[in-house]
Design a protein around this motif. Structure first.
Motif, PDB file in Angstrom:
ATOM      1  N   LYS A  39      -3.123  -2.900 -18.128  1.00  0.00           N
ATOM      2  CA  LYS A  39      -4.405  -2.993 -17.661  1.00  0.00           C
ATOM      3  C   LYS A  39      -4.812  -4.138 -16.892  1.00  0.00           C
ATOM      4  CE  LYS A  39      -9.387  -3.584 -19.172  1.00  0.00           C
ATOM      5  NZ  LYS A  39     -10.220  -3.911 -20.323  1.00  0.00           N
ATOM      6  N   LEU A  40      -4.320  -5.290 -16.862  1.00  0.00           N
ATOM      7  CA  LEU A  40      -4.448  -6.371 -15.892  1.00  0.00           C
ATOM      8  C   LEU A  40      -3.651  -6.004 -14.713  1.00  0.00           C
ATOM      9  CD1 LEU A  40      -4.570  -9.487 -18.176  1.00  0.00           C
ATOM     10  CD2 LEU A  40      -6.384  -8.125 -17.319  1.00  0.00           C
ATOM     11  N   GLY A  41      -2.355  -5.454 -14.686  1.00  0.00           N
ATOM     12  CA  GLY A  41      -1.810  -4.910 -13.699  1.00  0.00           C
ATOM     13  C   GLY A  41      -2.389  -4.127 -12.742  1.00  0.00           C
ATOM     14  N   SER A  42      -3.466  -3.352 -13.108  1.00  0.00           N
ATOM     15  CA  SER A  42      -4.054  -2.260 -12.563  1.00  0.00           C
ATOM     16  C   SER A  42      -5.267  -2.795 -11.593  1.00  0.00           C
ATOM     17  CB  SER A  42      -4.646  -1.180 -13.192  1.00  0.00           C
ATOM     18  OG  SER A  42      -5.831  -1.860 -14.159  1.00  0.00           O
ATOM     19  N   CYS A  43      -5.378  -4.161 -11.726  1.00  0.00           N
ATOM     20  CA  CYS A  43      -6.296  -5.154 -10.837  1.00  0.00           C
ATOM     21  C   CYS A  43      -5.888  -5.133  -9.408  1.00  0.00           C
ATOM     22  CB  CYS A  43      -6.898  -6.219 -11.497  1.00  0.00           C
ATOM     23  SG  CYS A  43      -7.814  -6.053 -12.954  1.00  0.00           S
ATOM     24  N   LYS A 102       1.565  -7.956 -15.745  1.00  0.00           N
ATOM     25  CA  LYS A 102       3.228  -7.570 -16.016  1.00  0.00           C
ATOM     26  C   LYS A 102       3.444  -7.169 -14.451  1.00  0.00           C
ATOM     27  CE  LYS A 102       3.950  -7.004 -20.671  1.00  0.00           C
ATOM     28  NZ  LYS A 102       3.165  -8.309 -20.831  1.00  0.00           N
ATOM     29  N   ILE A 103       4.701  -7.295 -13.937  1.00  0.00           N
ATOM     30  CA  ILE A 103       5.294  -6.781 -12.640  1.00  0.00           C
ATOM     31  C   ILE A 103       5.095  -5.148 -12.615  1.00  0.00           C
ATOM     32  CG2 ILE A 103       7.328  -6.429 -11.353  1.00  0.00           C
ATOM     33  CD1 ILE A 103       8.179  -9.275 -12.334  1.00  0.00           C
ATOM     34  N   HIS A 104       4.452  -4.733 -11.811  1.00  0.00           N
ATOM     35  CA  HIS A 104       4.538  -3.132 -11.455  1.00  0.00           C
ATOM     36  C   HIS A 104       5.900  -2.685 -11.828  1.00  0.00           C
ATOM     37  CE1 HIS A 104       0.469  -2.753  -9.262  1.00  0.00           C
ATOM     38  NE2 HIS A 104       0.348  -3.269 -10.247  1.00  0.00           N
ATOM     39  N   ASP A 140      -0.212  -4.209  -6.047  1.00  0.00           N
ATOM     40  CA  ASP A 140       1.401  -4.327  -6.343  1.00  0.00           C
ATOM     41  C   ASP A 140       1.281  -5.730  -7.010  1.00  0.00           C
ATOM     42  OD1 ASP A 140       4.040  -4.295  -6.308  1.00  0.00           O
ATOM     43  OD2 ASP A 140       4.279  -4.404  -4.303  1.00  0.00           O
ATOM     44  N   VAL A 141       2.313  -5.767  -7.798  1.00  0.00           N
ATOM     45  CA  VAL A 141       2.494  -7.167  -8.589  1.00  0.00           C
ATOM     46  C   VAL A 141       3.980  -7.292  -8.639  1.00  0.00           C
ATOM     47  CG1 VAL A 141       2.463  -8.368 -10.945  1.00  0.00           C
ATOM     48  CG2 VAL A 141       0.536  -6.817 -10.106  1.00  0.00           C
TER      49      VAL A 141
END
Length: 186
Positions: free
Chosen positions: A54-58, A39-41, A61-62
């Motif tokens: 969770k995956l966005g924390s990798c 997901k977009i930050h 910035d997204v």
């Protein structure tokens, strides 16, 4: 390090382990069509971009797209990042640049300041921005046959307030349909 998308081609759960193998810790992602699990930050109440899931924390910035203002050899330039190639992008007629992935090197070369920068076009190594710009700055964008016609040229004479110009009728649409024409009213 900017990744221009399609970071998830297998199981989304394998992403954190994959990201740990990358030496750089400031990795920013432009979402690709295979990145639906990320997901977009979001922007928190302090105006700071923070991970959304969770995956966005990798990533630090997204986003779905991004414009970089960059000082290249003493000149401020704009570089537009997108997963998929764009036919045109902001300030294309002023010499801006566009970098994308998605095509895996299969898109025909265009005589424009744009480039497929997927790692599969560079022996699976990331490009350096200055190296990309060294190549693209040589493109004479003013005289390129690939440059789309600037749709703003000669439009202002039709956009005078109170004129009888009707963009809907000129385009062959009837007034029962609703169309948005940004910029035509001033």
């Amino acid at each position: 390090l900017w990744n221009l998308g399609d970071v998830i081609m297998g199981k989304p759960s394998s992403l954190p382990n994959l990201m740990e193998k990358i030496i750089c810790k400031d990795i920013r992602l432009i979402l690709g069509n295979h990145d639906k699990s990320i997901k977009i930050h979001r922007i928190n109440d302090k105006g700071k971009r923070v991970p959304n899931g969770k995956l966005g924390s990798c990533f630090s910035d997204v986003r779905d797209k991004y414009k970089i203002k960059y000082n290249y050899k003493g000149e401020k330039i704009s570089v537009y990042l997108n997963h998929e190639p764009l036919h045109t992008w902001p300030n294309i007629h002023r010499g801006s640049f566009h970098l994308f992935g998605h095509c895996h090197g299969n898109l025909p070369k265009r005589n424009l300041r744009c480039m497929d920068v997927g790692v599969d076009t560079n022996d699976f190594k990331p490009y350096l921005l200055d190296d990309i710009l060294d190549k693209l700055v040589k493109v004479d964008f003013n005289h390129s046959s690939d440059l789309p016609k600037d749709h703003h040229i000669n439009l202002t004479d039709k956009c005078v307030i109170g004129s009888t110009y009707n963009p809907i009728m000129e385009c062959g649409h009837n007034e029962e349909n609703f169309y948005i024409y940004p910029g035509l009213t001033g």
